[in-house]
Write an enzyme that holds these catalytic residues in place. Structure first.
Site, PDB file in Angstrom:
ATOM      1  N   LEU A  75      26.776  95.046  29.705  1.00  0.00           N
ATOM      2  CA  LEU A  75      26.778  96.222  28.838  1.00  0.00           C
ATOM      3  C   LEU A  75      25.618  96.284  27.847  1.00  0.00           C
ATOM      4  O   LEU A  75      25.525  97.232  27.082  1.00  0.00           O
ATOM      5  CB  LEU A  75      28.116  96.386  28.103  1.00  0.00           C
ATOM      6  CG  LEU A  75      29.372  96.339  28.982  1.00  0.00           C
ATOM      7  CD1 LEU A  75      30.610  96.505  28.124  1.00  0.00           C
ATOM      8  CD2 LEU A  75      29.315  97.362  30.092  1.00  0.00           C
ATOM      9  N   ASP A 128      18.149  70.470  27.458  1.00  0.00           N
ATOM     10  CA  ASP A 128      17.868  70.123  28.850  1.00  0.00           C
ATOM     11  C   ASP A 128      16.705  69.138  28.962  1.00  0.00           C
ATOM     12  O   ASP A 128      16.784  68.165  29.706  1.00  0.00           O
ATOM     13  CB  ASP A 128      17.565  71.390  29.657  1.00  0.00           C
ATOM     14  CG  ASP A 128      17.269  71.082  31.106  1.00  0.00           C
ATOM     15  OD1 ASP A 128      18.075  70.365  31.752  1.00  0.00           O
ATOM     16  OD2 ASP A 128      16.219  71.524  31.613  1.00  0.00           O
TER      17      ASP A 128
END
Length: 162
Positions: A75, A128
């Site tokens: 959206l 990461d």
């Protein structure tokens, strides 16, 4: 408090119609942080991580995330961003990398989600790249700090003494 805008009268999800909204200059600033071991922060600061320049990669990831926000969050409107900046401050006293993202455009809807996405993905990228040496890192305090433009005007988070 305003009503939720992403639901129609029957409770169905909908993308907000911004067709009739005026184009205005809009800007949003978001922040967040990654807390880590002192040795991990030192490695980032010295640029001695074997994977390369952690902050340069995290900056690029944050910019890319801002540009891809509509692909990630249902959206959200796809936006033509005119500027995305992602900056870092190393806080050795708290063993944190503090992240700040600023997004700008001239458009019909705000850029808050883009700034928040930039900070989130920059933080995830730091995690990461460093997880092999520090699995206990913590991503926290991702929040909107300020937004300008549009019908609601200027909003800024109240500063608190923590």
């Amino acid at each position: 408090m305003a009503d939720f805008t992403h639901f129609d009268g029957k409770g169905n999800a909908q993308m907000v119609d911004v067709t009739d909204k005026a184009v205005s200059q809009r800007q949003a600033i978001a922040t967040g942080m990654v807390t880590m071991q002192a040795d991990t922060l030192r490695m980032i600061a010295e640029g001695s991580h074997k994977k390369g320049d952690v902050l340069a990669i995290a900056r690029i990831a944050g910019i890319q995330a801002a540009k891809k926000t509509a692909d990630l969050i249902p959206l959200c409107h796809p936006l033509m961003l005119s500027s995305v900046k992602v900056d870092f401050e190393l806080n050795h006293a708290n063993n944190t990398v503090e992240i700040r993202a600023m997004c700008k455009l001239a458009g019909q809807t705000g850029v808050e989600m883009e700034a928040l996405s930039a900070v989130s993905v920059a933080a995830l990228t730091i995690y990461d790249m460093c997880k092999a040496v520090d699995k206990g890192m913590r991503i926290s305090d991702i929040q909107l700090e300020e937004k300008q433009g549009g019908r609601s005007g200027h909003w800024q988070r109240e500063q608190t003494d923590d």
